[in-house]
Design an enzyme around this catalytic site. Sequence first.
Site, PDB file in Angstrom:
ATOM      1  CG  HIS A 130     -37.224  35.574  -8.696  1.00  0.00           C
ATOM      2  ND1 HIS A 130     -36.136  36.059  -9.179  1.00  0.00           N
ATOM      3  CD2 HIS A 130     -38.029  36.411  -8.975  1.00  0.00           C
ATOM      4  CE1 HIS A 130     -36.338  37.119  -9.828  1.00  0.00           C
ATOM      5  NE2 HIS A 130     -37.626  37.354  -9.596  1.00  0.00           N
ATOM      6  CD  GLU A 131     -41.607  36.828  -7.633  1.00  0.00           C
ATOM      7  OE1 GLU A 131     -41.638  38.224  -7.004  1.00  0.00           O
ATOM      8  OE2 GLU A 131     -41.256  36.616  -8.923  1.00  0.00           O
ATOM      9  CG  HIS A 134     -38.144  40.471  -6.186  1.00  0.00           C
ATOM     10  ND1 HIS A 134     -37.108  41.661  -6.562  1.00  0.00           N
ATOM     11  CD2 HIS A 134     -38.302  39.921  -7.064  1.00  0.00           C
ATOM     12  CE1 HIS A 134     -37.043  41.494  -7.961  1.00  0.00           C
ATOM     13  NE2 HIS A 134     -37.777  40.180  -8.337  1.00  0.00           N
ATOM     14  CD  GLU A 200     -36.966  40.440 -11.776  1.00  0.00           C
ATOM     15  OE1 GLU A 200     -36.991  39.292 -11.655  1.00  0.00           O
ATOM     16  OE2 GLU A 200     -37.788  41.474 -11.473  1.00  0.00           O
TER      17      GLU A 200
END
Length: 306
Positions: A130-131, A134, A200
């Site tokens: 997930h990071e 980003h 998100e």
Amino acid sequence: MNYFRTAILLAGLTGLFMGVGYLIGGASGATIALVVAAATNIFAYWNSDRMVLSMYGAHEADAGTAPDLHRLVSELAARASLPMPRVFVMDNPQPNAFATGRNPENAAVAVTTGLMQSLSREELAGVIAHELAHIKHHDTLLMTITATFAGAISMLAQFGMFFGGNRDNNGPGIIGSLAMMILAPLGAMLVQMAISRTREYAADEMGARICGQPMWLASALAKIDNAAHQIPNMEAERVPATAHMFIINPLSGHGMDNLFATHPSTENRIAALQKLAGQSGEGLARRAAPDSRGPWNSGPRRGPWG
């Protein structure tokens, strides 16, 4: 599109900054605020990532000090076609994580000790993915600049309280100053919400595709959200302007964050990941990499999540 979005964000926050300056000191106050905003823009672009990492006492972890974590980040970064980011660990019992950096070549991923201790290896892979999403989407520049500006706007609004109520100046008066103290940080918070709530969901989807298993991230989100309401993150409570950077809102929910959450509903995020898992099935993992087992399943399992 990323550069355009960054420009719009900076313009909006600069305008808000100048508006507060105008209320405090009229035209001269707006001019001073513009100069300060320009300096803040430059500083935030080059240094906001280091400032945020320092704020949370993050220390860099390399292949020697945290081999399992470093290997996991390296292998997932390769799957995402990203340069290897720097890896940091925060000594914090609350499980959480964030990414920062002005671009993929100067990015960092930071995780708490609580995250490493409470998640399984697969769940940790989902969070790291997930990071990395980003970073791949260039969200980290927006998020760190927003955190820097939001904190600066809040400080400027509080500073204005000491001058706005003076009967001899051209300030907004005591009522206007009180309104400014509330509305200026609220405006910055709304910008944070607009960024975080949309980015998100996109990072969840991309992260699921990077690690190959949406339910790993869904399970991690459920655990982190539950722990965030029970284990305080004192650094985040002191600097709430950075809350939107984390994968789950790190604030306890006893303040303004109750009314204006910086993150979308965790339940909705998990539902979206469940839908993605149902649509893709095992094919998602096969499309993500030739080895559907995933790189974290190879070799001996060591570390707190193994």
